[in-house]
Design an enzyme around this catalytic site. Structure first.
Site, PDB file in Angstrom:
ATOM      1  CB  SER A 549      42.893  44.099  37.390  1.00 29.97           C
ATOM      2  OG  SER A 549      42.503  42.980  36.651  1.00 29.97           O
ATOM      3  CG  ASP A 635      48.511  40.286  33.287  1.00 28.63           C
ATOM      4  OD1 ASP A 635      47.796  39.302  33.483  1.00 28.63           O
ATOM      5  OD2 ASP A 635      48.263  41.412  33.746  1.00 28.63           O
ATOM      6  CG  HIS A 670      46.898  40.229  36.713  1.00 30.34           C
ATOM      7  ND1 HIS A 670      46.457  41.057  35.702  1.00 30.34           N
ATOM      8  CD2 HIS A 670      45.985  40.346  37.703  1.00 30.34           C
ATOM      9  CE1 HIS A 670      45.322  41.624  36.063  1.00 30.34           C
ATOM     10  NE2 HIS A 670      45.018  41.218  37.283  1.00 30.34           N
TER      11      HIS A 670
END
Length: 702
Positions: A549, A635, A670
């Site tokens: 991320s 995501d 994600h």
């Protein structure tokens, strides 16, 4: 991954130049076409993806498979090892509430949690939610929230079945084990029950996947008939709900990364309008806990960089009435505040190590709970009950599996309630955890936590995985993770760089790694790598960097700025297309992220700052280490096209090194795969890549 014998040719994404000019600066993006114009629709239905984009992503997956397929046996071995360290029928310590104690557990071989309860003082348990059964008809399944009603008759629960983080809420009857007809869709997953158990509050996500509205749902009615309770007008703010410490209120907590504001709904009067605690002031953050007619407020007001605790009357809680209880102490960061009928508990961090301090609210006497190891992780776990003297907390270190304790805040005694079991065996004494300090370019001292097998020779020959994040004020705890042992047992050193941008050394440590100071995060990570080399834990080109991320952005920036230190880079769901994302105010996270990175739409300075480090925009004609980028098609946080564009540009621009690989999970978002064992498949890919990059894949299969 299956066995692949012959590496295929890397896909070459066609260049379709898209140029734009902002603040007099023209930027050309050759791979903008990889962003599907219908991305909102793709989040809800992955089959809506443009066929050309799907074809390209599939080709990248085939190429990655062709290069890493030979590690298939190794991956299976890694999964078997990691699964062997999981107690398959694991369960939480039951948490008491009234006549019952609620728990979560897994069944042998099960991928998903089961939610249940037992009589408070022991006896047979009942299961109300069976995650395995609920997931059986879905490729992806993830629980959101699960909360029993105050009368213990119902269980509100939510789940996401696409990986897009749109959670649907249902309500299950404990007596019958069946769901009511109520269905509340496109929420963030959380629920707060009204006191009479006839309605609950939730946050609905808008078309851009933003939590902007609070609604009240009355049981037995349609979602279309729900009442709008509160709507945030600032697209840069997120809104979430939780129950207050005493259970009296639903707290509407709104904010961005710099400013916050909270409102209270009396759960005994759910139709009453929310009451504002203190009006938002730019740069002022606060969160509240309640006890009787008093609020306890954790805040950075009055330049309390590392936060302080104030009190205010419940009836008039505005800023003018805040009074210091625990004053600001520079260098002692108050992470969290929890409140019970007779005690206040605060979680603090000093010198990058956490501690728990308990205050008796009658005598105002304080004491701390002591811990011994050089680096460790600590979390207060909260309670359903307010009228209790019991504090539950969890402790672990990089060598010590997680331990859950009940602590009597009056008697000052601790009782071990659970120690994480490692079925395949774990001897903590076989491992060493320690900490060194890296000196950054500007002299800042960066803590680095280290795990390795006892007996390691410090001669620089060991491969090393260096993990980092460094954003949003999130600290990276030196906690136990059984998966890491599969690398460490093969001779790897595992290290965590506690870089600026996180709050490992206090909130000022975070502020020194954001916006115009963002490059400190990257320089700290490179300095950590060099310090590990200098201390003979490893050598240049023996290090694999790992981050996900915002930590994936760190990986991209470090590959550009200090790639010569690394044998490999793993970037999971990497936020690498920073400039284009921050220029698109329709994306879910963009407006709320402007305080973190800057607003390049409005500010030329922010535009130039982001352009100067954005990994995608700074790919250069030079050698790069081997890179594995991993994305998720649905995501909503780091969209799939960010790693896809980055790998396409790397492959077209770099002059040597590599290879650079893209793996897109076409059925997840994600967090990657949703089941606890399916997730191990992805961890095994990361570790197999790390071993491969370090030249150890072939001899590491057993």
């Amino acid at each position: 991954m299956t066995q692949a014998k012959t590496p295929s040719q890397p896909p070459i994404a066609p260049r379709r130049p898209h140029a734009f000019t902002r603040h007099g600066i023209t930027v050309t993006d050759d791979y903008a076409w990889l962003k599907d114009a219908k991305w909102q629709e793709v989040l809800r239905d992955p089959k809506a993806l443009d066929p050309d984009i799907r074809k390209y992503l599939d080709e990248e997956n085939v190429y990655t498979e062709s290069l890493l397929g030979h590690t298939g046996v190794l991956q299976k071995t890694l999964v078997r090892e990691m699964r062997g360290r999981i107690k398959e029928d694991d369960s939480s310590v039951p948490s008491p509430d009234g006549p019952y104690a609620y728990f979560r557990r897994f069944r042998e071989g099960g991928q998903h949690e089961l939610f249940g309860r037992m009589p408070r003082h022991g006896g047979d348990g009942d299961i109300v939610l069976d995650g395995d059964a609920l997931a059986k008809d879905h490729k992806y399944f993830k629980f959101g929230g699960s909360r029993h009603s105050h009368d213990h008759k119902m269980q509100a629960w939510s789940a996401d079945t696409k990986g897009s983080e749109y959670f649907s809420i249902r309500v299950r009857d404990w007596a019958s084990g069946k769901d009511f007809d109520d269905l509340v869709e496109e929420t963030d997953g959380g629920v707060v029950w009204a006191a009479d158990c006839k309605s609950f509050f939730y946050v609905r996500l808008d078309d851009n996947h933003r939590p902007m509205q609070v609604w009240r749902h009355r049981l037995g009615t349609r979602q279309a008939d729900d009442a709008l309770v509160y709507e945030e007008q600032d697209a840069g703010w997120f809104t979430h709900l939780h129950e207050s410490t005493s259970g009296r209120f639903c707290v509407i907590a709104g904010g961005d990364h710099e400013t916050s504001e909270q409102r209270l709904i009396d759960l005994a009067d759910p139709e009453a309008p929310p009451r504002l605690v203190a009006a938002r002031e730019e740069g002022v953050q606060y969160s509240i806990a309640d006890r009787g007619d008093e609020l306890f407020i954790l805040t950075n007001a009055d330049d309390a960089v590392d936060f302080k605790i104030v009190t205010a009357p419940l009836g008039s809680p505005e800023r003018a009435n805040w009074r210091d209880l625990i004053p600001y102490r520079p260098g002692i960061y108050i992470i969290d505040l929890d409140l019970y009928a007779g005690h206040m508990v605060r979680l603090e961090r000093a010198n990058a190590l956490p501690g728990i301090v308990i205050r008796d609210l009658t005598s105002n006497e304080e004491h701390a709970i002591a811990f011994d190891e050089a680096a460790y992780s600590l979390d207060a776990m909260g309670s359903y009950e307010f009228e209790t003297t019991n504090l539950r907390f969890a402790y672990s270190s990089m060598t010590t599996p997680s331990e859950v304790y009940d602590y009597d805040m009056v008697k000052r005694t601790r009782t071990l309630r659970k120690r994480q079991e490692i079925p395949s065996g774990h001897v903590a004494a076989d491992y060493v955890t320690t900490r060194i300090t890296a000196k950054a370019l500007d002299g800042a001292e960066v803590p680095v936590s280290i795990l390795h097998r006892r007996g390691l020779k410090l001669d620089g020959s060991a491969p090393l995985l260096l993990y980092g994040y460094g954003s949003y004020g999130m600290a990276m705890p030196a906690s136990f993770n059984a998966n890491r042992l599969s690398l460490v047992d093969r001779g790897f050193v595992y290290a965590i760089a506690h870089i600026r941008g996180g709050a490992d050394k206090g909130w000022g440590w975070y502020l020194d790694g954001k916006r115009e100071k963002k490059t400190n995060s990257f320089d700290d990570f490179a300095a950590s790598a060099r310090a590990l080399i200098d201390a003979k834990y490893t050598s240049a080109k023996r290090i694999v960097g790992h981050g996900g991320s915002a930590g994936g952005m760190l990986m991209g920036a470090v590959a550009n700025r200090a790639g010569e230190l690394f044998a490999g880079i793993v970037a999971e769901v990497p936020f690498v297309d920073v400039l284009n994302t921050m220029l698109d105010d329709t994306l879910p996270l963009t407006p709320p992220e402007w305080p973190e990175w800057g607003n390049p739409i409005e500010s030329e300075r922010d535009f130039r700052t982001i352009l100067s480090y954005s990994p995608y925009d700074n790919v250069a004609a030079k050698d790069y280490p081997a890179i594995l980028a991993m994305g998720g098609l649905t995501d909503p946080r780091v969209t799939y096209w960010e790693p896809a564009k980055w790998i396409a540009r790397l492959r077209a621009t770099m002059t040597g090194g590599g290879p650079v690989l893209l793996r897109t999970n076409m059925g997840a978002g994600h967090g990657g795969a949703s089941g606890r064992f399916d997730r191990l498949d992805e961890v095994a890919i990361v570790y197999a890549f790390a071993l491969w990059a370090a030249g150890m894949a072939d001899k590491a299969e057993v």
